[in-house]
Design an enzyme around this catalytic site. Structure first.
Site, PDB file in Angstrom:
ATOM      1  N   CYS A   1      80.595 -48.358 -20.815  1.00  0.00           N
ATOM      2  CA  CYS A   1      80.135 -48.273 -19.637  1.00  0.00           C
ATOM      3  C   CYS A   1      80.197 -48.183 -18.123  1.00  0.00           C
ATOM      4  O   CYS A   1      80.663 -47.559 -17.228  1.00  0.00           O
ATOM      5  CB  CYS A   1      78.400 -48.935 -18.690  1.00  0.00           C
ATOM      6  SG  CYS A   1      79.014 -50.799 -18.855  1.00  0.00           S
TER       7      CYS A   1
ATOM      8  N   GLU B   1      70.297 -50.364 -16.630  1.00  0.00           N
ATOM      9  CA  GLU B   1      71.661 -50.014 -16.641  1.00  0.00           C
ATOM     10  C   GLU B   1      71.982 -49.256 -17.488  1.00  0.00           C
ATOM     11  O   GLU B   1      72.502 -49.739 -18.735  1.00  0.00           O
ATOM     12  CB  GLU B   1      72.890 -51.542 -17.135  1.00  0.00           C
ATOM     13  CG  GLU B   1      72.011 -52.969 -16.553  1.00  0.00           C
ATOM     14  CD  GLU B   1      72.877 -53.340 -15.765  1.00  0.00           C
ATOM     15  OE1 GLU B   1      73.652 -52.573 -14.752  1.00  0.00           O
ATOM     16  OE2 GLU B   1      72.641 -54.395 -15.119  1.00  0.00           O
TER      17      GLU B   1
END
Ligand code: NAP
Length: 524
Positions: A298, A259
């Site tokens: 994020c 990720e």
């Protein structure tokens, strides 16, 4: 733990201290050192072996429902100690109370969600991925696909921005699957992860070796992972490529989930004038995404796509909202946005803003640290909410640069096709959100943007006040994006367990398969 103490790691069934100081954990508002961390000198090979040999068998000996109960009990321990976590998040991460809640309650909520999801899996110890299929003329020779828990350790390497959520969203899926966890939070903010694991360990809920915590640098850990282990990584693309390309990880074929970073987009549909519900929902969400956790998510919106004729309206409306964001010490009740997590992150963000300014003009904020009452600029890590506006979407820096802070660029588009093509120039992102009243446009946007995104939030007026937000990761939904976002897949209900299971095609007699099927729970 009192301020200034060395954080220990919980490894091999005990608390251990690394040598010296690898990292100082600093208050990004005041600049004071809160604690130190080091994992130097710890024998990480034996730590992995301990988890593999003790934690794994103990977790696999119990069923999904029993493991779900453990998740629920962990959540209860964390709820009971929540006040302390908030204090740590404010001091070490510069979080406001709201920011801290996103991290802390996000972690607790994800544990509770997987506890609920795991309970109906009952006494099963494997998951059934597909119904039997016949393979030959003989009716009694068939195949099923089972998912069985892997026998190694789930190594979780996390980013600095979610020391709670990052820890528990991964651990929930691994523990429910029957895999022991070795969590390595980012050193700069590992105090919160440390305190949470300390409370869980003290409660003696989990089998020996099931939960391990490494506070400090990664050291030689990756030299000792095996084919049975898995690595779930969250962080920058640079670090991701070092992990994926690590000699031992490659040689062993260790499974890796990444990720990584992401230049997420918000898109205003054509025809939404100021004052319309879609326009207002768009502006509200972009401003919120820029400032919550000081933009250190994020999933935060970095690129703001608007029809050319609306660019001025959007820039003005956003600037007005951002001007109302009180920036300062997160301990003050009136503060709406705190500092970045460290001076290193502040420098990276300000440098990035400077790069963006080559392709876009400032609407608000700047590439310098803001001057704030009562805050020492030489010690703190603040960045002002900063909005830029590009003339058009032609430059590439605006599509490539992830400012991990409260900054975004308004990018005008000429037509629907232009908008979709520009959004895709992010090279693969975690999430895009689209705002409009024309449902056909929203549907086309989903189809077009879906190829380069892990999640799409489509906001029409009927859900403008009820949606969960562009940047909030819901455990029910897939998390992970293609391309530069890492091609990862986390969460998404039971899909989140796949990474921790081995999918195996079983070919055999229909009687044997019926037997196995009866002992497995549905994987979807
Ligand atoms: P980072 O510098 O890449 O660090 C991430 C983790 O990797 C830390 O625990 C770090 O440990 C560790 N690490 C450093 N060098 C390593 C190596 N050679 N091998 C293995 N691990 C290593 O990222 P960050 O600055 O903490 O986080 C910010 C980035 O994370 C942003 O780009 C953001 O977009 C991304 N992020 C993505 C998601 C997502 O879900 N996609 C979520 C949050 C953040 P130390 O701290 O000890 O160095």
């Amino acid at each position: 733990m009192s301020a200034g103490e060395t954080l220990e790691s919980y490894l091999g069934g005990k608390w251990v201290r690394g040598e010296g100081v690898e990292t100082e954990l600093v208050d990004p508002t005041k600049g004071s050192v809160l604690a130190t961390a080091s994992a130097r000198g710890i024998d990480l090979k034996s730590v992995l072996e301990y988890a593999r040999e003790r934690g794994g068998p103990a977790l696999r000996a119990i069923n999904y429902a029993e493991r779900a109960k453990l998740l629920s009990a962990i959540a209860d321990v964390l709820v009971a100690n929540r006040a302390r976590y908030e204090e740590i998040a404010i001091a070490n991460s510069g979080n406001t109370k709201l920011d801290a809640a996103i991290d802390i309650d996000g972690g607790i909520g994800t544990l509770k969600y997987y506890a609920r999801l795991g309970t109906p899996l009952g006494a099963a110890k494997a998951l059934l991925d597909e119904k039997p299929v016949r393979l030959a003329k003989a009716e009694n020779f068939q195949a099923i696909h089972l998912m069985v828990p892997r026998h190694g350790v789930a190594v979780h390497i996390n980013a600095f921005n979610f020391p709670s959520w990052g820890l528990w969203e991964k651990a929930a899926c691994a523990l429910l699957s029957g895999m022991p966890v070795l969590a390595k939070p980012a050193s700069a903010t590992c105090w919160l992860s440390h305190q949470m694991v300390r409370d869980v360990v003290a409660s003696k809920l989990l089998p020996d070796g099931a939960l391990n915590l490494l506070c400090g640098g990664i050291g030689s850990l990756l030299d000792h992972v095996t084919a049975e282990d898995v690595i779930a990584f969250t962080g920058s693309s640079n670090t991701a490529s070092r992990i994926v390309g690590h000699r031992n990880v490659l040689a062993r074929g260790t499974r890796v989930n990444v990720e990584a970073d992401s230049v997420n987009a918000a898109l205003l549909a054509p025809g939404c004038a100021p004052g319309t519900p879609a326009f207002d929902a768009f502006v509200k969400e972009v401003a919120r995404e820029m400032t919550v956790k000081a933009g250190q998510k994020c999933t935060a919106i970095r690129r703001v796509f608007v029809p050319t004729e609306r660019a001025d309206n959007v820039a003005e409306a956003l600037a007005a909202r951002l001007a109302k964001t009180t920036v300062g010490d997160p301990r003050n009740e009136t503060t709406r946005m705190g500092p970045l997590v460290s001076r290193a992150q502040q420098k990276m963000a300000l440098d990035g803003i400077q790069r963006l300014a080559r392709e876009a003009k400032f609407v608000s904020g700047s590439a310098d640290a803001p001057k704030l009452d009562g805050i020492d600029n030489a010690k703190s890590a603040f960045v002002a909410p900063t909005l830029l506006r590009a003339q058009n979407g032609e430059g590439q820096t605006i599509h490539d640069t992830e400012i991990f802070g409260p900054a975004a660029t308004v990018i005008p588009y000429k037509s629907e096709a232009d908008a979709f093509a520009l959004v895709a120039r992010g090279g693969g992102s975690l999430v895009a959100s689209v705002y409009g009243e024309d449902r056909d446009f929203l549907a086309r946007a989903v189809t077009e943007l879906g190829a380069s995104h892990g999640r799409i939030l489509a906001v029409e007026p009927s859900i403008a006040d009820s949606h969960t937000g562009h940047g909030i990761v819901m455990p029910q939904c897939h998390h992970g994006g293609p391309g530069r976002a890492g091609n990862g897949a986390e969460l998404g209900g039971l899909h989140g367990l796949s990474f921790y299971h081995q999918r195996v095609a079983v070919q055999g007699s229909s009687e044997l398969l019926a037997n196995l099927q009866a002992q497995a729970a549905p994987a979807h």
